[in-house]
Design a protein around this motif. Structure first.
Motif, PDB file in Angstrom:
ATOM      1  N   LYS A   1       0.810  -1.215   0.000  1.00  0.00           N
ATOM      2  CA  LYS A   1       0.000   0.000   0.000  1.00  0.00           C
ATOM      3  C   LYS A   1       0.848   1.271   0.000  1.00  0.00           C
ATOM      4  CE  LYS A   1      -3.807  -2.124  -0.299  1.00  0.00           C
ATOM      5  NZ  LYS A   1      -4.621  -1.966  -1.539  1.00  0.00           N
ATOM      6  N   LEU A   2       2.136   1.158  -0.255  1.00  0.00           N
ATOM      7  CA  LEU A   2       2.969   2.349  -0.402  1.00  0.00           C
ATOM      8  C   LEU A   2       2.363   3.283  -1.451  1.00  0.00           C
ATOM      9  CD1 LEU A   2       6.584   0.874  -0.289  1.00  0.00           C
ATOM     10  CD2 LEU A   2       5.714   2.717   1.173  1.00  0.00           C
ATOM     11  N   GLY A   3       2.267   4.562  -1.099  1.00  0.00           N
ATOM     12  CA  GLY A   3       1.708   5.535  -2.026  1.00  0.00           C
ATOM     13  C   GLY A   3       0.218   5.745  -1.897  1.00  0.00           C
ATOM     14  N   SER A   4      -0.458   4.929  -1.080  1.00  0.00           N
ATOM     15  CA  SER A   4      -1.903   5.122  -0.888  1.00  0.00           C
ATOM     16  C   SER A   4      -2.164   6.391  -0.086  1.00  0.00           C
ATOM     17  CB  SER A   4      -2.508   3.919  -0.152  1.00  0.00           C
ATOM     18  OG  SER A   4      -2.354   2.735  -0.908  1.00  0.00           O
ATOM     19  N   PRO A   5      -3.264   7.089  -0.357  1.00  0.00           N
ATOM     20  CA  PRO A   5      -3.518   8.357   0.344  1.00  0.00           C
ATOM     21  C   PRO A   5      -3.972   8.147   1.773  1.00  0.00           C
ATOM     22  CG  PRO A   5      -5.337   7.834  -1.121  1.00  0.00           C
ATOM     23  CD  PRO A   5      -4.275   6.810  -1.398  1.00  0.00           C
TER      24      PRO A   5
ATOM     25  N   LEU B   1      -4.217   1.604   8.588  1.00  0.00           N
ATOM     26  CA  LEU B   1      -3.246   0.825   7.811  1.00  0.00           C
ATOM     27  C   LEU B   1      -2.787  -0.395   8.604  1.00  0.00           C
ATOM     28  CD1 LEU B   1      -1.419   0.469   5.326  1.00  0.00           C
ATOM     29  CD2 LEU B   1       0.262   1.943   6.466  1.00  0.00           C
ATOM     30  N   MET B   2      -2.536  -0.219   9.901  1.00  0.00           N
ATOM     31  CA  MET B   2      -2.126  -1.347  10.733  1.00  0.00           C
ATOM     32  C   MET B   2      -3.266  -2.368  10.839  1.00  0.00           C
ATOM     33  SD  MET B   2       0.928  -0.339  11.470  1.00  0.00           S
ATOM     34  CE  MET B   2       0.886   0.531   9.874  1.00  0.00           C
ATOM     35  N   TYR B   3      -4.466  -1.873  11.040  1.00  0.00           N
ATOM     36  CA  TYR B   3      -5.647  -2.736  11.180  1.00  0.00           C
ATOM     37  C   TYR B   3      -5.830  -3.575   9.921  1.00  0.00           C
ATOM     38  CZ  TYR B   3     -10.568  -3.999  11.886  1.00  0.00           C
ATOM     39  OH  TYR B   3     -11.744  -4.682  12.018  1.00  0.00           O
ATOM     40  N   TRP B   4      -5.783  -2.911   8.755  1.00  0.00           N
ATOM     41  CA  TRP B   4      -6.002  -3.616   7.488  1.00  0.00           C
ATOM     42  C   TRP B   4      -4.881  -4.609   7.224  1.00  0.00           C
ATOM     43  CZ3 TRP B   4      -3.231  -4.084   2.950  1.00  0.00           C
ATOM     44  CH2 TRP B   4      -3.907  -4.639   1.864  1.00  0.00           C
ATOM     45  N   SER B   5      -3.639  -4.199   7.431  1.00  0.00           N
ATOM     46  CA  SER B   5      -2.497  -5.055   7.114  1.00  0.00           C
ATOM     47  C   SER B   5      -2.513  -6.337   7.948  1.00  0.00           C
ATOM     48  CB  SER B   5      -1.196  -4.291   7.347  1.00  0.00           C
ATOM     49  OG  SER B   5      -1.111  -3.166   6.501  1.00  0.00           O
ATOM     50  N   TRP B   6      -2.787  -6.205   9.224  1.00  0.00           N
ATOM     51  CA  TRP B   6      -2.809  -7.398  10.068  1.00  0.00           C
ATOM     52  C   TRP B   6      -4.045  -8.260   9.812  1.00  0.00           C
ATOM     53  CZ3 TRP B   6       0.472 -10.110  13.042  1.00  0.00           C
ATOM     54  CH2 TRP B   6       1.718  -9.525  13.281  1.00  0.00           C
ATOM     55  N   ARG B   7      -5.126  -7.635   9.359  1.00  0.00           N
ATOM     56  CA  ARG B   7      -6.307  -8.429   8.974  1.00  0.00           C
ATOM     57  C   ARG B   7      -5.966  -9.361   7.817  1.00  0.00           C
ATOM     58  NH1 ARG B   7     -11.701  -7.101  10.148  1.00  0.00           N
ATOM     59  NH2 ARG B   7     -12.185  -8.830   8.750  1.00  0.00           N
TER      60      ARG B   7
ATOM     61  N   VAL C   1      -6.536   9.103   4.440  1.00  0.00           N
ATOM     62  CA  VAL C   1      -7.894   9.631   4.594  1.00  0.00           C
ATOM     63  C   VAL C   1      -8.357   9.262   6.000  1.00  0.00           C
ATOM     64  CG1 VAL C   1     -10.294   9.539   3.816  1.00  0.00           C
ATOM     65  CG2 VAL C   1      -8.439   9.473   2.135  1.00  0.00           C
ATOM     66  N   TYR C   2      -8.720  10.265   6.788  1.00  0.00           N
ATOM     67  CA  TYR C   2      -9.039   9.974   8.190  1.00  0.00           C
ATOM     68  C   TYR C   2     -10.247   9.043   8.286  1.00  0.00           C
ATOM     69  CZ  TYR C   2     -13.331  12.464   9.545  1.00  0.00           C
ATOM     70  OH  TYR C   2     -14.624  12.826   9.736  1.00  0.00           O
ATOM     71  N   GLY C   3     -10.172   8.134   9.225  1.00  0.00           N
ATOM     72  CA  GLY C   3     -11.253   7.178   9.459  1.00  0.00           C
ATOM     73  C   GLY C   3     -11.243   5.997   8.514  1.00  0.00           C
ATOM     74  N   SER C   4     -10.256   5.907   7.600  1.00  0.00           N
ATOM     75  CA  SER C   4     -10.273   4.862   6.568  1.00  0.00           C
ATOM     76  C   SER C   4      -9.417   3.667   6.966  1.00  0.00           C
ATOM     77  CB  SER C   4      -9.763   5.419   5.234  1.00  0.00           C
ATOM     78  OG  SER C   4     -10.629   6.422   4.751  1.00  0.00           O
ATOM     79  N   THR C   5      -9.904   2.483   6.630  1.00  0.00           N
ATOM     80  CA  THR C   5      -9.188   1.239   6.901  1.00  0.00           C
ATOM     81  C   THR C   5      -8.933   0.463   5.619  1.00  0.00           C
ATOM     82  OG1 THR C   5     -11.283   0.098   7.347  1.00  0.00           O
ATOM     83  CG2 THR C   5     -10.116   1.023   9.233  1.00  0.00           C
ATOM     84  N   GLY C   6      -8.838   1.161   4.493  1.00  0.00           N
ATOM     85  CA  GLY C   6      -8.505   0.516   3.233  1.00  0.00           C
ATOM     86  C   GLY C   6      -9.724   0.010   2.486  1.00  0.00           C
ATOM     87  N   PRO C   7      -9.493  -0.637   1.354  1.00  0.00           N
ATOM     88  CA  PRO C   7      -8.159  -0.971   0.851  1.00  0.00           C
ATOM     89  C   PRO C   7      -7.508   0.136   0.006  1.00  0.00           C
ATOM     90  CG  PRO C   7      -9.804  -1.981  -0.530  1.00  0.00           C
ATOM     91  CD  PRO C   7     -10.556  -1.297   0.576  1.00  0.00           C
ATOM     92  N   GLY C   8      -8.257   1.220  -0.292  1.00  0.00           N
ATOM     93  CA  GLY C   8      -7.691   2.248  -1.160  1.00  0.00           C
ATOM     94  C   GLY C   8      -7.078   3.417  -0.432  1.00  0.00           C
ATOM     95  N   ALA C   9      -7.472   3.647   0.818  1.00  0.00           N
ATOM     96  CA  ALA C   9      -6.973   4.779   1.606  1.00  0.00           C
ATOM     97  C   ALA C   9      -6.954   4.366   3.072  1.00  0.00           C
ATOM     98  CB  ALA C   9      -7.854   6.005   1.400  1.00  0.00           C
TER      99      ALA C   9
END
Length: 346
Positions: A245-249, A265-271, A251-259
């Motif tokens: 996800k390097l380079g992804s923007p 980011l930690m939550y999504w990656s470990w999921r 955005v507050y409150g976002s858990t991916g996958p686009g922002a």
């Protein structure tokens, strides 16, 4: 029934969303920038914008925490309300059974037991019934006690549900204030950027992109030179997800996958590795085994600042990958770029 005071959790949320003095002076800073001879100074504007973005991230984590608390309280209140409804149904049935037994005894009553025995055509059968009636009386006394206990439990559940709903209302207010705080910071930052000319804004953006590229290049070299493997296969999978996800923007409150925001980011990656972390950086700070920075392994969470409002993932070689702040993108950063509060191994 008196309302239950909000718990310590709700009061803490109410305190942490207080607006800081820096935000209240941003309009004055903007006016000063507009009124300065020759236009605003790009360095001053950039410093102020960076500060506002940092404050927006702090407010974002507070908002995330309040939102998670609201979900939890909503679920707990719903469960309690269901228990109250079931308890009331049980109590109603118990009372109806007692009323039925009492009515039957009243209609059959009035005759002395000795007379009933003398007139009975089946004395042995009557005596057997009398013994049964005595047992029924004991059972009814036990039932009366159970009715009282059921009423006590029901009152307790109602009080708990009322308390949860009051706490939920407080947290929802805190959530709305935290979201408003984020928007105020972002609008203030945009107002400052708008005080620059289009050329100056383009120059600042180019500078940010150039610095981010240089940081990424330097950090990537350090990651390539790192010798420590991740602490587990799951940590390796989480790190691979974050690196993708390097380079992804941001955005507050976002858990991916686009922002993402930082904890998102930690939550999504470990999921992606099959592990569900807490949602916020403050909660993630207590979501695993604490290790020292010198013991950090790729995949570990690095919590920054004394209030733990920021988090990144250790990538090796003294580097983290993180979602920095609004307006920036997921990138590498030196672990020494921010004060480290804790290192956590999920």
């Amino acid at each position: 029934m008196a309302s239950t005071p909000p718990s310590g959790t709700a009061r803490r949320f109410a305190r942490v969303v207080a607006v800081t003095a820096a935000a209240t002076t941003v309009l004055a800073m903007t006016a000063s920038a507009h009124g300065a001879p020759g236009g605003p100074d790009k360095k001053d504007v950039k410093a102020q914008v960076d500060q506002l973005y940092a404050e927006a991230e702090q407010a974002s984590e507070k908002s995330n925490a309040a939102e998670e608390a609201a979900k939890r309280l909503q679920a707990e209140a719903g469960t309690l309300q269901q228990e109250v409804a079931r308890g009331q149904d049980t109590l109603n049935r118990m009372r109806l059974d007692l009323a039925t037994v009492a009515g039957a005894e009243y209609r059959a009553g009035g005759m002395d037991p000795t007379v009933q025995l003398m007139l009975s055509s089946d004395p042995a059968g009557y005596l057997a019934k009398a013994r049964t009636l005595a047992q029924v009386g004991e059972q009814r006394a036990a039932t009366l006690h159970e009715v009282q206990e059921q009423q006590r439990r029901l009152d307790q559940r109602r009080a708990e549900a009322t308390g949860k709903l009051a706490e939920l209302e407080t947290v929802r207010t805190s959530l709305a204030e935290a979201k408003q705080q984020v928007q105020q910071r972002l609008k203030s930052a945009q107002a400052l950027l708008s005080s620059l000319t289009a050329t100056e804004r383009a120059q600042l953006q180019a500078q940010d992109d150039r610095e981010a590229h240089e940081r990424a290049a330097r950090a990537a070299e350090r990651v390539d030179l790192g010798t420590q493997p991740p602490s587990s296969d799951r940590a390796a999978a989480a790190l691979a997800a974050a690196l993708s996800k390097l380079g992804s923007p941001y955005v507050y409150g976002s858990t991916g996958p686009g922002a993402f925001d930082c904890s998102g980011l930690m939550y999504w990656s470990w999921r992606q590795a099959g592990v569900t972390l807490p949602r916020t950086s403050q909660a993630q700070a207590f979501g695993g085994q604490r290790v020292s920075l010198s013991e950090a392994r790729p995949g570990d969470l690095v919590i920054f600042f004394h209030d733990m409002h920021h988090v990144g993932m250790y990538a090796g070689g003294g580097t983290v990958i993180h979602a920095p702040y609004p307006g920036a993108r997921v990138r590498y950063e030196s672990v020494a770029a921010m004060p480290v509060a804790a290192v956590v191994r999920p």
